[in-house]
Design a protein around this motif. Structure first.
Motif, mmCIF file in Angstrom:
data_model
loop_
_atom_site.group_PDB
_atom_site.id
_atom_site.type_symbol
_atom_site.label_atom_id
_atom_site.label_comp_id
_atom_site.label_asym_id
_atom_site.label_seq_id
_atom_site.Cartn_x
_atom_site.Cartn_y
_atom_site.Cartn_z
ATOM 1 N N GLN A 99 51.727 51.366 -25.623
ATOM 2 C CA GLN A 99 50.326 50.944 -25.627
ATOM 3 C C GLN A 99 50.032 49.994 -26.786
ATOM 4 O O GLN A 99 49.110 49.201 -26.728
ATOM 5 N N SER A 100 50.850 50.108 -27.828
ATOM 6 C CA SER A 100 50.652 49.232 -28.992
ATOM 7 C C SER A 100 51.336 47.882 -28.811
ATOM 8 O O SER A 100 51.308 47.055 -29.722
ATOM 9 N N GLY A 101 52.008 47.697 -27.688
ATOM 10 C CA GLY A 101 52.646 46.406 -27.413
ATOM 11 C C GLY A 101 53.980 46.221 -28.112
ATOM 12 O O GLY A 101 54.410 45.108 -28.400
ATOM 13 N N MET A 102 54.643 47.348 -28.369
ATOM 14 C CA MET A 102 55.920 47.332 -29.096
ATOM 15 C C MET A 102 57.058 47.177 -28.086
ATOM 16 O O MET A 102 57.422 48.129 -27.406
ATOM 17 N N THR A 103 57.606 45.973 -27.970
ATOM 18 C CA THR A 103 58.712 45.750 -27.033
ATOM 19 C C THR A 103 60.044 45.760 -27.786
ATOM 20 O O THR A 103 60.165 45.159 -28.852
ATOM 21 N N THR A 104 61.009 46.469 -27.218
ATOM 22 C CA THR A 104 62.329 46.562 -27.867
ATOM 23 C C THR A 104 63.421 46.082 -26.913
ATOM 24 O O THR A 104 63.165 45.852 -25.734
ATOM 25 N N ASP A 105 64.631 45.983 -27.433
ATOM 26 C CA ASP A 105 65.770 45.724 -26.533
ATOM 27 C C ASP A 105 66.098 47.019 -25.792
ATOM 28 O O ASP A 105 65.411 48.035 -25.956
ATOM 29 N N CYS A 106 67.158 46.985 -24.999
ATOM 30 C CA CYS A 106 67.426 48.122 -24.103
ATOM 31 C C CYS A 106 68.420 49.117 -24.686
ATOM 32 O O CYS A 106 68.953 49.957 -23.970
ATOM 33 N N ASN A 107 68.684 49.023 -25.973
ATOM 34 C CA ASN A 107 69.666 49.878 -26.607
ATOM 35 C C ASN A 107 69.060 51.253 -26.917
ATOM 36 O O ASN A 107 68.583 51.521 -28.024
ATOM 37 N N ILE A 113 63.333 46.138 -32.343
ATOM 38 C CA ILE A 113 62.061 45.570 -31.900
ATOM 39 C C ILE A 113 62.274 44.098 -31.553
ATOM 40 O O ILE A 113 62.871 43.352 -32.327
ATOM 41 N N VAL A 114 61.821 43.695 -30.381
ATOM 42 C CA VAL A 114 61.974 42.306 -29.949
ATOM 43 C C VAL A 114 60.690 41.531 -30.240
ATOM 44 O O VAL A 114 60.705 40.439 -30.778
ATOM 45 N N ASP A 142 63.410 46.362 -20.134
ATOM 46 C CA ASP A 142 63.450 46.740 -18.711
ATOM 47 C C ASP A 142 62.488 47.881 -18.384
ATOM 48 O O ASP A 142 62.653 48.601 -17.406
ATOM 49 N N GLY A 143 61.483 48.046 -19.230
ATOM 50 C CA GLY A 143 60.377 48.949 -18.880
ATOM 51 C C GLY A 143 60.619 50.424 -19.135
ATOM 52 O O GLY A 143 59.902 51.274 -18.615
ATOM 53 N N THR A 147 63.717 54.469 -28.313
ATOM 54 C CA THR A 147 63.464 54.881 -29.699
ATOM 55 C C THR A 147 64.313 54.027 -30.643
ATOM 56 O O THR A 147 65.311 53.445 -30.245
ATOM 57 N N LEU A 148 63.859 53.963 -31.887
ATOM 58 C CA LEU A 148 64.416 52.982 -32.831
ATOM 59 C C LEU A 148 65.535 53.517 -33.715
ATOM 60 O O LEU A 148 65.946 52.849 -34.655
#
Ligand code: ASP
Ligand code: MG
Length: 417
Positions: A99-107, A113-114, A142-143, A147-148
């Motif tokens: 919801q905060s708009g935090m997009t990451t890679d798929c790892n 964070i992307v 990919d939706g 986690t980081l």
């Protein structure tokens, strides 16, 4: 009025009572006229407990489901904190990573964070709301929920601070700042008023657990001023920022240690080109991180080399080395576990010769032998036996003038900026 990101770690939100204290702390900041965006970790040991739960069911959890599981911890604390703030009469809204708009890679499990599109955060700020964001999580490209990596809430906080152009990012934790070394070992360890990004990055990477290395890297890259401070007191914390002249006057600023170290030695390796590439390539393929590597001179066409890895990787590494016997010629592989890496860090080291030599001398005066050494411009690390760790750290702390009561004689009284 300033925009502040406040991050609260697991122990700070470890119980309902503590969550209430945190709510009051945030409200205090809001009353002082600041806009607050808050990032929270999971309550107490929640993440560990979730990992344990999973282990009771499977040794090989699918990475996607693991992230679904672990991301719940932060959602518990964010919603409770928001409720607590609202109960105290202030408006607040909790938002998940996605919801905060935090997009990451798929790892999964260690996502990077992307990009961040903090539209909802900005909207909530406009509505005068205190925004509570779940740390450690995002939405992969990919939706999927991601986690980081453990300790990743620090990274969420710093990345968010950069994305919303916050004036300050405060990391609230259970210690009141960054110390010259672990205060549990050295009673006279001192809290540092300031430390540079570079020094903090080294300390974090070398074992100081107070900040996640990736968060420091982010802060450095985006020039986010960072403060580490206690959520239980109002004592001023440690400011992490661009290096300055004051710091340079102290040659060594901190001592870090890593207890999870082992050494592997490969003896009489046939000295032909490509051997190191083969060995370390195979270790990398097995997912084993190699830290220090030392190769000795060549005798009769054969060389010895040693390297350090995590203690926990020794078994895996020995299997890799045995498998290599079919491609690489060597006499023997030996290993030594339960070692520790002690490191001294300071930006002033670059321009002060003899700092490393002094470290070696101090360690030898403790009757301790050094097994591996590595240096960079701002750090020197020595691998030694774990049972002498306390003596060595105490001696180094004194030798470099870091003991709290010696401070005045070393770099002169520190000036506050
Ligand atoms: N809850 C996660 C962990 O325990 C993330 C964090 O606390 O930073 O690793
Ligand atoms: Mg943490």
């Amino acid at each position: 009025m300033s925009l502040v990101v406040m991050k609260f770690g697991g122990s700070s939100v470890g119980s309902a009572e503590r969550i209430k204290k945190v709510a009051e702390r945030i409200i205090e900041k809001k009353r002082d006229g600041h806009q607050c965006v808050v990032v929270v970790s999971a309550m107490g040991d929640t993440t560990d407990e979730l990992v344990d739960l999973c282990k009771q069911l499977t040794d090989h959890p699918p990475a996607r489901e693991m992230d679904m599981l672990l991301s719940t911890g932060e959602q518990v604390s964010m919603s409770l904190l928001s409720m607590s703030i609202q109960h105290l009469g202030y408006t607040a809204i909790s938002l998940t990573g996605w919801q905060s708009g935090m997009t990451t890679d798929c790892n999964h499990g260690n996502a990077k964070i992307v990009n961040i599109k903090p539209n909802r955060i900005f909207k909530a700020i406009e509505e005068e709301k205190i925004v509570i964001v779940a740390g450690f999580q995002g939405l992969s490209e990919d939706g999927e929920i991601s986690t980081l990596g453990r300790g990743g809430s620090d990274t969420t906080a710093v990345a968010l601070a950069a994305a919303i152009n916050a004036d300050l990012c405060e990391i609230y934790t259970d210690v009141d700042g960054v110390y010259s070394t672990d205060p549990r070992i050295v009673r006279v360890a001192q809290k540092l008023d300031e430390i540079s990004y570079e020094e903090m990055l080294e300390l974090a990477q070398l074992g100081a657990a107070v900040l996640h290395p990736r968060a420091v890297e982010y802060a450095k890259n985006y020039n986010v001023p960072l403060v580490v401070r206690s959520s239980f007191s109002h004592r001023e914390g440690t400011l992490v920022m661009e290096g300055n002249a004051v710091e340079k006057s102290m040659v060594v600023r901190g001592i870090a240690y890593d207890k999870n170290v082992a050494r592997i030695s490969v003896l009489e390796v046939e000295d032909i080109p490509g051997i190191l590439a083969t060995v370390f390539g195979a270790l990398a393929d097995a997912g084993i991180d190699v830290d220090i590597i030392v190769q000795s001179g060549v005798r009769n066409g054969a060389a010895d080399f040693s390297f350090s890895i995590a203690n926990t990787d020794v078994e895996k590494a020995m299997i890799v080395m045995e498998e290599l016997r079919s491609t690489v010629t060597f006499r023997e592989v030996t290993y030594e576990t339960d070692l520790v890496k002690v490191s001294i860090v300071g930006a002033g080291m670059v321009s002060n010769p003899g700092v490393a030599a002094k470290m070696f001398r101090v360690i030898s005066e403790q009757g301790v032998s050094i097994k591996l050494v590595s240096t960079s411009e701002i750090k020197t690390s020595c691998v030694i036996d774990r049972d002498k760790l306390t003596e060595v750290i105490l001696a180094l702390h004194t030798a470099y003038g870091l003991d709290a009561n010696q401070q005045a004689f070393v770099g002169g009284p520190k000036e506050r900026r």
